[in-house]
Design a protein around this motif. Structure first.
Motif, PDB file in Angstrom:
ATOM      1  N   ALA A  23       0.834  -1.208   0.000  1.00  0.00           N
ATOM      2  CA  ALA A  23       0.000   0.000   0.000  1.00  0.00           C
ATOM      3  C   ALA A  23       0.864   1.253   0.000  1.00  0.00           C
ATOM      4  O   ALA A  23       0.561   2.236  -0.690  1.00  0.00           O
ATOM      5  CB  ALA A  23      -0.916  -0.013   1.221  1.00  0.00           C
ATOM      6  N   SER A  24       1.960   1.231   0.771  1.00  0.00           N
ATOM      7  CA  SER A  24       2.860   2.382   0.827  1.00  0.00           C
ATOM      8  C   SER A  24       3.537   2.628  -0.522  1.00  0.00           C
ATOM      9  O   SER A  24       3.604   3.762  -0.996  1.00  0.00           O
ATOM     10  CB  SER A  24       3.907   2.162   1.917  1.00  0.00           C
ATOM     11  OG  SER A  24       4.834   3.226   1.955  1.00  0.00           O
ATOM     12  N   ASP A  25       4.009   1.542  -1.144  1.00  0.00           N
ATOM     13  CA  ASP A  25       4.675   1.675  -2.447  1.00  0.00           C
ATOM     14  C   ASP A  25       3.701   2.177  -3.507  1.00  0.00           C
ATOM     15  O   ASP A  25       4.060   3.010  -4.353  1.00  0.00           O
ATOM     16  CB  ASP A  25       5.260   0.325  -2.877  1.00  0.00           C
ATOM     17  CG  ASP A  25       6.482  -0.064  -2.052  1.00  0.00           C
ATOM     18  OD1 ASP A  25       7.000   0.814  -1.336  1.00  0.00           O
ATOM     19  OD2 ASP A  25       6.904  -1.233  -2.133  1.00  0.00           O
ATOM     20  N   TRP A  26       2.497   1.669  -3.473  1.00  0.00           N
ATOM     21  CA  TRP A  26       1.504   2.078  -4.470  1.00  0.00           C
ATOM     22  C   TRP A  26       1.128   3.545  -4.297  1.00  0.00           C
ATOM     23  O   TRP A  26       0.969   4.274  -5.272  1.00  0.00           O
ATOM     24  CB  TRP A  26       0.271   1.194  -4.348  1.00  0.00           C
ATOM     25  CG  TRP A  26      -0.763   1.445  -5.411  1.00  0.00           C
ATOM     26  CD1 TRP A  26      -2.001   1.975  -5.245  1.00  0.00           C
ATOM     27  CD2 TRP A  26      -0.628   1.185  -6.810  1.00  0.00           C
ATOM     28  NE1 TRP A  26      -2.666   2.067  -6.438  1.00  0.00           N
ATOM     29  CE2 TRP A  26      -1.840   1.582  -7.424  1.00  0.00           C
ATOM     30  CE3 TRP A  26       0.390   0.656  -7.599  1.00  0.00           C
ATOM     31  CZ2 TRP A  26      -2.055   1.467  -8.795  1.00  0.00           C
ATOM     32  CZ3 TRP A  26       0.174   0.527  -8.970  1.00  0.00           C
ATOM     33  CH2 TRP A  26      -1.031   0.934  -9.557  1.00  0.00           C
ATOM     34  N   SER A  27       1.005   3.981  -3.043  1.00  0.00           N
ATOM     35  CA  SER A  27       0.684   5.377  -2.777  1.00  0.00           C
ATOM     36  C   SER A  27       1.809   6.290  -3.257  1.00  0.00           C
ATOM     37  O   SER A  27       1.578   7.332  -3.874  1.00  0.00           O
ATOM     38  CB  SER A  27       0.442   5.577  -1.270  1.00  0.00           C
ATOM     39  OG  SER A  27       0.206   6.929  -0.969  1.00  0.00           O
ATOM     40  N   GLU A  28       3.060   5.878  -2.984  1.00  0.00           N
ATOM     41  CA  GLU A  28       4.217   6.670  -3.425  1.00  0.00           C
ATOM     42  C   GLU A  28       4.285   6.728  -4.954  1.00  0.00           C
ATOM     43  O   GLU A  28       4.574   7.773  -5.542  1.00  0.00           O
ATOM     44  CB  GLU A  28       5.492   6.067  -2.860  1.00  0.00           C
ATOM     45  CG  GLU A  28       6.755   6.857  -3.201  1.00  0.00           C
ATOM     46  CD  GLU A  28       8.009   6.235  -2.617  1.00  0.00           C
ATOM     47  OE1 GLU A  28       9.107   6.728  -2.920  1.00  0.00           O
ATOM     48  OE2 GLU A  28       7.876   5.242  -1.856  1.00  0.00           O
ATOM     49  N   HIS A  29       4.000   5.604  -5.590  1.00  0.00           N
ATOM     50  CA  HIS A  29       4.000   5.543  -7.054  1.00  0.00           C
ATOM     51  C   HIS A  29       2.961   6.495  -7.646  1.00  0.00           C
ATOM     52  O   HIS A  29       3.249   7.246  -8.592  1.00  0.00           O
ATOM     53  CB  HIS A  29       3.710   4.107  -7.498  1.00  0.00           C
ATOM     54  CG  HIS A  29       3.483   3.955  -8.974  1.00  0.00           C
ATOM     55  ND1 HIS A  29       4.488   4.101  -9.912  1.00  0.00           N
ATOM     56  CD2 HIS A  29       2.337   3.694  -9.681  1.00  0.00           C
ATOM     57  CE1 HIS A  29       3.994   3.919 -11.124  1.00  0.00           C
ATOM     58  NE2 HIS A  29       2.691   3.666 -11.007  1.00  0.00           N
ATOM     59  N   ASN A  30       1.763   6.492  -7.086  1.00  0.00           N
ATOM     60  CA  ASN A  30       0.697   7.365  -7.589  1.00  0.00           C
ATOM     61  C   ASN A  30       1.034   8.839  -7.371  1.00  0.00           C
ATOM     62  O   ASN A  30       0.738   9.690  -8.222  1.00  0.00           O
ATOM     63  CB  ASN A  30      -0.626   7.023  -6.907  1.00  0.00           C
ATOM     64  CG  ASN A  30      -1.232   5.745  -7.443  1.00  0.00           C
ATOM     65  OD1 ASN A  30      -0.968   5.339  -8.566  1.00  0.00           O
ATOM     66  ND2 ASN A  30      -2.066   5.086  -6.632  1.00  0.00           N
ATOM     67  N   ASN A  31       1.624   9.153  -6.220  1.00  0.00           N
ATOM     68  CA  ASN A  31       2.020  10.539  -5.958  1.00  0.00           C
ATOM     69  C   ASN A  31       3.074  11.027  -6.946  1.00  0.00           C
ATOM     70  O   ASN A  31       3.035  12.175  -7.398  1.00  0.00           O
ATOM     71  CB  ASN A  31       2.548  10.666  -4.530  1.00  0.00           C
ATOM     72  CG  ASN A  31       1.448  10.551  -3.486  1.00  0.00           C
ATOM     73  OD1 ASN A  31       0.278  10.792  -3.784  1.00  0.00           O
ATOM     74  ND2 ASN A  31       1.814  10.150  -2.269  1.00  0.00           N
TER      75      ASN A  31
END
Length: 283
Positions: free
Chosen positions: A214-222
């Motif tokens: 979830a953290s990696d996906w959020s960082e990727h989207n940002n």
């Protein structure tokens, strides 16, 4: 039957007793009056004739609806469904057959109520086939006492309704069961509290791999969002930030005053910037 007629026959949800009193006060039609109105409707499509045929029979719909009070559904809803069946019957009634409208309409009235009961009595459908639908209503009628059927009673009901004993037992189980909320109740002191199905599901929200994902996906989207914003000019980027991304959202007129342009021009710039953002995010 047109929509206007249906609206005139709507059951007032806030005063059902008043509706019943009014319906029972409408005078009944003689056989000659009923036939003349039916001929007028059939030959001329006279909606007023249809209304005069329907209104005296609303009391019969109420009578039928009361017979289904044991299902725990709102009587007003049952009456409304029965009224729809009555209107369908009036539309199809042939005055030359030689039967009264009430005798012809009972099938249509009950059919609409049955459909409503089967759709709303339980969250999970208890009867899906024609045979099950017949058994659903007749089983309640044939059940003489509370509790489970004995072996002899099962055989008697199965024989009377022309179905297998296994089918009677299956339907009895469905009728005797109750709906259970998936999430259960929050009050542990309540006597009706039970362990809900959701309590048996494993909680994966704190599982390490899920947290990292979830953290990696959020960082990727940002990062993608920042990259897409970088494709815009300063004014367009400020408009999107001010309209959608900032803590305090500004109106079109606020931004129009800031840039000394019309609110419509701000809207156009915003729309163009959003389209450019979508293109950049899709790449």
């Amino acid at each position: 039957m047109d929509n206007t007629m249906q609206m005139q026959l709507a059951v007032p949800t806030g005063n059902i007793s008043g509706y019943i009193t009014t319906a029972n006060s409408v005078p009944m039609l003689s056989a000659e009056e009923e036939r003349a109105l039916a001929i007028d409707l059939q030959e001329n499509g006279n909606v007023e004739a249809a209304r005069k045929l329907i209104l005296p029979h609303l009391r019969f719909v109420i009578h039928v609806a009361r017979g289904y009070s044991g299902y725990g559904l709102n009587i007003a809803d049952l009456i409304q469904e029965g009224n729809i069946g009555l209107m369908k019957a009036v539309k199809r009634f042939d005055p030359n057959v030689g039967v009264r409208l009430v005798s012809f309409a009972v099938h249509w009235i009950r059919a609409e109520m049955h459909e409503f009961i089967l759709k709303n009595w339980r969250i999970v459908k208890v009867a899906t086939t024609k045979a099950q639908r017949k058994l659903f209503f007749n089983l309640r009628k044939n059940k003489k006492r509370l509790g489970w059927f004995t072996h002899d009673e099962v055989q008697t009901v199965a024989s009377a309704l022309g179905v297998k004993p296994e089918t009677v037992l299956e339907m009895e189980t469905r009728l005797s069961s109750r709906d259970m909320a998936f999430d259960g109740y929050s009050d542990d002191d309540d006597d009706s509290y039970y362990v809900a199905p959701s309590q048996f599901l494993e909680d994966m929200s704190d599982e390490p791999s899920k947290v990292v994902e979830a953290s990696d996906w959020s960082e990727h989207n940002n990062k993608r969002l920042a990259s897409a914003l970088g494709t815009l000019d300063d004014r367009s980027r400020d408009i999107l930030n001010s309209r959608w991304l900032g803590e305090k959202k500004l109106t079109l007129h606020n931004l129009a005053d800031r840039y000394s342009i019309s609110a419509e021009r701000v809207r156009q710039l915003e729309k163009a910037a959003m389209q450019k953002m979508r293109t950049a995010l899709m790449d």
